[in-house]
Design an enzyme around this catalytic site. Sequence first.
Site, PDB file in Angstrom:
ATOM      1  N   LYS A  76       0.842  -1.194   0.000  1.00  0.00           N
ATOM      2  CA  LYS A  76       0.000   0.000   0.000  1.00  0.00           C
ATOM      3  C   LYS A  76       0.880   1.248   0.000  1.00  0.00           C
ATOM      4  O   LYS A  76       1.901   1.286   0.688  1.00  0.00           O
ATOM      5  CB  LYS A  76      -0.869  -0.037   1.261  1.00  0.00           C
ATOM      6  CG  LYS A  76      -1.922   1.057   1.345  1.00  0.00           C
ATOM      7  CD  LYS A  76      -2.775   0.871   2.614  1.00  0.00           C
ATOM      8  CE  LYS A  76      -3.927   1.850   2.677  1.00  0.00           C
ATOM      9  NZ  LYS A  76      -4.774   1.658   3.871  1.00  0.00           N
ATOM     10  N   SER A 151      -9.849   1.417   2.915  1.00  0.00           N
ATOM     11  CA  SER A 151      -9.003   2.201   2.062  1.00  0.00           C
ATOM     12  C   SER A 151      -7.928   1.399   1.321  1.00  0.00           C
ATOM     13  O   SER A 151      -7.368   1.892   0.339  1.00  0.00           O
ATOM     14  CB  SER A 151      -8.298   3.269   2.898  1.00  0.00           C
ATOM     15  OG  SER A 151      -7.403   2.674   3.812  1.00  0.00           O
ATOM     16  N   SER A 175     -10.054  -0.794   7.125  1.00  0.00           N
ATOM     17  CA  SER A 175      -9.411  -0.632   5.811  1.00  0.00           C
ATOM     18  C   SER A 175      -8.630  -1.827   5.296  1.00  0.00           C
ATOM     19  O   SER A 175      -8.200  -1.822   4.142  1.00  0.00           O
ATOM     20  CB  SER A 175      -8.473   0.575   5.840  1.00  0.00           C
ATOM     21  OG  SER A 175      -9.205   1.762   5.736  1.00  0.00           O
TER      22      SER A 175
END
Lengths: 484, 95
Positions: A76, A151, A175
């Site tokens: 990420k 997310s 997330s």
Amino acid sequence: MTDITNQSLSEIIDNIKTKRISSTDLTKAYIKNIESAKKLNAFVTTTFDQALDKAKQFDAKPNFDQLLPGIPLAVKDLFCTENTKTTAGSNILNNFIPTYESTVTKNLWDSGSFLLGKLNCDEFAMGSSNETSYFGNVINPVKDQLVPGGSSGGSSSALAADLTPATIGTDTGGSIRQPASFTGTVGLKPTYGLCSRWGIVAFASSLDQAGPMTKTIKDCSIMLEAMSGFDKKDSTSINKKKEQYSKNLKNNIKGLKIGIPKEYRVDNMPKEIDELWKKGKKILKDLGAQLIDISLPHTKYALPTYYIVAPAEASSNLARYDGVRYGYRSKKGKDLIEMYENTRSEGFGDEVKRRILIGTYVLSSGYYDAYYLKAQKVRNLIKKDFDDNFLKVDAILTPSTPSSAFKIGEKTNDPVSMYLNDIFTVPVNLAGLPALSLPAGLDKQGLPLGLQLIGKALDEQKILNIGYAFEKNCAFKNKIKKWW
Amino acid sequence: MSLDKEKIKHVAKLARISVNEAKVDSLTKDLNSIFKFIEQLNELNTDKVEPLTSILNQSLRSRKDEINDGKIREKILKNSPKESEEFFVVPKVVE
């Protein structure tokens, strides 16, 4: 050999160890997949040349005793990576090249893996659908036009589309677990303090926690083992001996007590979610676990509490983006204050601005007691609900999300309806507990659904073991066919 | 309570974010719906509840106050939008 990228991380590691595939060929296979998957928009940055160099170095002098020998990994874009752009999905960091490496990624590289690229995410990890990223929406490989969750949406999409053998995300209110649920993959939010927060772009510091996202529970245990550990650079890092989660993985869960909280049956929840939950209970019962009805009475207050605590901490954390020391700077403004205001207005997207304003307001003079202090009191009640019940049960089983993946644009006009997506995942962050989202079934449209296992603080091994037993008996199969 | 446009402009000023006049209406609507949702907490009586201060039930570690890095001025300045002679440069502050 059949397509190596279809395999789980642990199978790939076996293939590397037995020299059936080299790290270079493995890396090339992923690069090929990534290059033909631009439509998913899962990557912000790729580091192919660097990855191939590392793979060649590994092949020339392999060390097979490492946890992740010669494994390329995309992560990420919230983890700072030395000399590789780190954006947090924001325009304000679009030119930011860290001069240091986050502890969690450093731990992964020290275990034998290397960086393949940086994955798209909601801006500053604020979002549940990956629609707030400056770099555009990410698409769910399950079906075109569907969100991959958020997310960590680039992470879930890349993993499910075989663009990385495993990945890591961060989870402040769901997330990791919600995108895992939306893509039929495994996601773990560890106990607060188990993985270092050092070098991760901060959102809400008392809630943020990094964790693995993988295809199987075994993979999850390998990744957790590699990334976790005490770090003196994080003042809230837990100082304890490193666990061997993968070695200690076992699937005997006979006699374990599983709590079923009645408050997680919410109004308007699709019938399919309820049926999935029933299926999960039956599987665990058949494996010899004992189901116990429990009550977590303050569950409904978790989301309102979260939407005070998280924006408050975010407004404070994001004060650092001022256009002076790093990141974007506006060219407009006649003085310093105007430069700040224009930089932040042009650099942040709408959702981030909304949350900064909420946070600034609830912390402002005269309102602190009514909002922030009140929320921290309710947070204590939520934590106590869990503490009380964990005297009676080993783990808690709930659905991961109140629905399957939704369409792009479906919830963007109503922030509260978007926030409600995290209704089952947020309580765990407020209480600092570990929780695992497991793929458990498909709804009638063929979209994946997940179940969540919540454990006691630092009891990751137990929920991984339950997940391991569950996985063997659930026979979930992701039906993703390449359409992109 | 409800937030009016003036209040929102004031908070934006505190947060150092310039708000486009055209967007104030939609922002007011969004923030009010969020606060309506948040204010469910007022149903709960928390008079006798302590606020949570640590989820780890442990106090922060202390360490010796000593330098453990340093001499990284170049690294620190590397990402600055504007620098001169090893300093960050900002728009003029004093006349």
